[in-house]
Design an enzyme around this catalytic site. Structure first.
Site, PDB file in Angstrom:
ATOM      1  N   MET A  36       0.998  -0.652  -0.113  1.00 21.96           N
ATOM      2  CA  MET A  36      -0.174  -0.017  -0.242  1.00 21.96           C
ATOM      3  C   MET A  36       0.525   1.090  -0.347  1.00 21.96           C
ATOM      4  SD  MET A  36      -3.595  -0.891   2.058  1.00 21.96           S
ATOM      5  CE  MET A  36      -2.774  -0.317   3.214  1.00 21.96           C
ATOM      6  N   LEU A  39       6.482   3.336   1.608  1.00 22.54           N
ATOM      7  CA  LEU A  39       7.684   2.382   2.107  1.00 22.54           C
ATOM      8  C   LEU A  39       8.364   2.100   2.774  1.00 22.54           C
ATOM      9  CD1 LEU A  39       8.175   1.499  -2.050  1.00 22.54           C
ATOM     10  CD2 LEU A  39       6.379   0.035  -0.209  1.00 22.54           C
ATOM     11  N   HIS A  40       8.879   1.547   3.527  1.00 26.16           N
ATOM     12  CA  HIS A  40       9.948   1.804   4.397  1.00 26.16           C
ATOM     13  C   HIS A  40      11.097  -0.211   3.765  1.00 26.16           C
ATOM     14  CE1 HIS A  40       7.390  -1.631   6.770  1.00 26.16           C
ATOM     15  NE2 HIS A  40       6.634  -0.328   6.678  1.00 26.16           N
ATOM     16  N   HIS A  43       8.989  -3.146   3.410  1.00 25.20           N
ATOM     17  CA  HIS A  43       9.291  -3.882   1.758  1.00 25.20           C
ATOM     18  C   HIS A  43      10.398  -3.610   1.466  1.00 25.20           C
ATOM     19  CE1 HIS A  43       5.625  -0.296   3.733  1.00 25.20           C
ATOM     20  NE2 HIS A  43       4.436  -1.404   3.287  1.00 25.20           N
ATOM     21  N   GLN A  67     -10.114  -2.591   1.481  1.00 27.90           N
ATOM     22  CA  GLN A  67     -10.063  -3.168   3.321  1.00 27.90           C
ATOM     23  C   GLN A  67     -10.404  -2.765   4.015  1.00 27.90           C
ATOM     24  OE1 GLN A  67      -6.063  -4.503   1.326  1.00 27.90           O
ATOM     25  NE2 GLN A  67      -5.025  -3.703   3.546  1.00 27.90           N
ATOM     26  N   GLY A 153       4.912 -10.245   3.893  1.00 32.09           N
ATOM     27  CA  GLY A 153       6.059  -9.512   5.296  1.00 32.09           C
ATOM     28  C   GLY A 153       4.863 -10.722   6.414  1.00 32.09           C
TER      29      GLY A 153
HETATM   30  P1  AMP Z   1       1.190  -2.797   3.682  1.00 31.42           P
HETATM   31  O1  AMP Z   1       2.024  -1.931   2.307  1.00 31.42           O
HETATM   32  O2  AMP Z   1       1.887  -2.832   5.146  1.00 31.42           O
HETATM   33  O3  AMP Z   1       0.046  -3.374   2.766  1.00 31.42           O
HETATM   34  O4  AMP Z   1       2.558  -4.728   3.335  1.00 31.42           O
HETATM   35  C1  AMP Z   1       2.724  -4.173   2.420  1.00 31.42           C
HETATM   36  C2  AMP Z   1       3.804  -5.757   2.529  1.00 31.42           C
HETATM   37  O5  AMP Z   1       4.976  -5.592   3.275  1.00 31.42           O
HETATM   38  C3  AMP Z   1       2.791  -6.931   3.133  1.00 31.42           C
HETATM   39  O6  AMP Z   1       3.540  -8.475   2.350  1.00 31.42           O
HETATM   40  C4  AMP Z   1       3.608  -6.791   4.653  1.00 31.42           C
HETATM   41  O7  AMP Z   1       3.346  -8.099   5.365  1.00 31.42           O
HETATM   42  C5  AMP Z   1       5.026  -6.161   4.507  1.00 31.42           C
HETATM   43  N1  AMP Z   1       5.475  -5.783   5.675  1.00 31.42           N
HETATM   44  C6  AMP Z   1       5.304  -4.409   6.460  1.00 31.42           C
HETATM   45  N2  AMP Z   1       5.816  -4.470   7.200  1.00 31.42           N
HETATM   46  C7  AMP Z   1       6.626  -5.638   7.514  1.00 31.42           C
HETATM   47  C8  AMP Z   1       7.511  -5.636   8.452  1.00 31.42           C
HETATM   48  N3  AMP Z   1       8.030  -4.554   9.313  1.00 31.42           N
HETATM   49  N4  AMP Z   1       8.336  -6.977   8.033  1.00 31.42           N
HETATM   50  C9  AMP Z   1       8.884  -7.267   6.801  1.00 31.42           C
HETATM   51  N5  AMP Z   1       7.014  -6.807   6.334  1.00 31.42           N
HETATM   52  C10 AMP Z   1       6.587  -5.955   6.316  1.00 31.42           C
END
Ligand code: AMP
Length: 292
Positions: A36, A39-40, A43, A67, A153
């Site tokens: 989404m 990014l950090h 990601h 969602q 993740g």
């Molecule tokens: P999001 O942008 O929050 O929907 O996350 C996108 C993907 O990044 C998902 O598969 C998350 O599980 C993964 N993700 C988010 N935060 C972390 C983290 N701290 N460590 C590993 N994967 C992550």
């Protein structure tokens, strides 16, 4: 690096890349990282894993409205497309798909993908419709990108279990690759939502990771031996933070996500149980987990 907004454009550029990178009749593998945005390093770790394992890497950035619940943070979800694109470029991502809501949902979707059972507990119980939104958008993205591997993740461990179930049930020709949780140096799991925390909340939020890390010490010292004792000990630790408002603290089988007999010894569940936490600090809801 340019973001691709249209589905047909993504398909054309991907088809071209597939052709260019075919070597001696061997088709290149495509790795896909759905996000989404904002990014950090969490990601980034998925993109690096995809880069290592696959010949072509596709990243998607889409804040998926279906969602989010009516009182959730859809409108204020943090966004920074420019910074995201620069990071994707630095990491060697080949294509970034950044569709608009209209591109993904030109008309209200009449089809929803619904995975049963694994979606009924934890975040599924607290966020009605959330996982239907996730499985529906991930299905659409899988059909658009047609990846060989998709990287998720373990930060969202229930999401991994749900997607794995969906892929198995619907025969998506994709391998799901779960990746470890990336944390700040002090233990806080990285999340795009951490920016919502005040300085004080950010400090207090450490009770989540601390309680997950202290499990080994509590078990080794014999302070906790059963599922219910561990749950109570974690709740006690989280409650040392004045601002923490517990949404859930659960210890379940993984990846089935079924209840464990509360009186059973923790040792019997090693490697097959998950400790999952959701805690609010003000209006910010944080999740964290660990496989026992
Ligand atoms: P999001 O942008 O929050 O929907 O996350 C996108 C993907 O990044 C998902 O598969 C998350 O599980 C993964 N993700 C988010 N935060 C972390 C983290 N701290 N460590 C590993 N994967 C992550």
């Amino acid at each position: 690096m340019n973001a691709i907004e249209q589905i047909h454009e993504l398909r054309e550029q991907l088809a071209q890349l597939r052709q260019e990178r075919t070597k001696e009749g061997r088709l290149p593998t495509v790795g896909f990282v759905p996000t989404m945005g904002y990014l950090h390093e969490g990601h980034a770790s998925l993109m690096r894993a995809a880069k290592e394992q696959c010949d072509i890497v596709v990243l998607s950035i889409f804040v998926n409205p279906i969602q989010f619940g009516p009182n959730e943070d859809l409108d204020k979800y943090p966004r920074d497309a420019e910074r995201d694109l620069a990071l994707a470029e630095r990491l060697g991502v080949d294509l970034v798909f950044l569709p608009t809501v209209d591109t993904m949902y030109p008309s209200p979707t009449k089809t929803k993908v619904n995975v049963k059972e694994v979606t009924t507990l934890l975040c599924g119980a607290r966020r009605p419709g959330h996982f239907d939104g996730v499985t529906t958008v991930v299905s659409k993205l899988f059909n658009i990108v047609q990846p060989d591997y998709a990287f998720f993740g373990m930060k969202d461990a229930q999401q991994v279990a749900v997607i794995q179930q969906m892929v198995e049930d619907l025969n998506f020709p994709v391998t799901i690759v779960p990746c470890p949780i990336i944390r700040e140096e002090d233990g806080l799991a990285l999340s795009s939502r951490n920016v919502y925390l005040s300085e004080q909340q950010r400090q207090e939020a450490l009770v989540l990771s601390q309680s997950l890390f202290q499990v080994d010490t509590w078990m080794q010292s014999g302070e906790v031996t059963t599922v219910s004792e561990l749950r109570a000990r974690i709740v006690q630790h989280i409650e040392t933070s004045p601002q923490a408002d517990i949404d859930y603290v659960e210890i379940l089988s993984f990846p089935q996500l079924t209840e464990l007999d509360a009186s059973t010894s923790l040792h019997a569940h090693r490697g097959q149980a998950i400790i999952a936490l959701a805690v609010r600090f003000g209006t910010t809801r944080l999740i964290d987990n660990r496989i026992l």
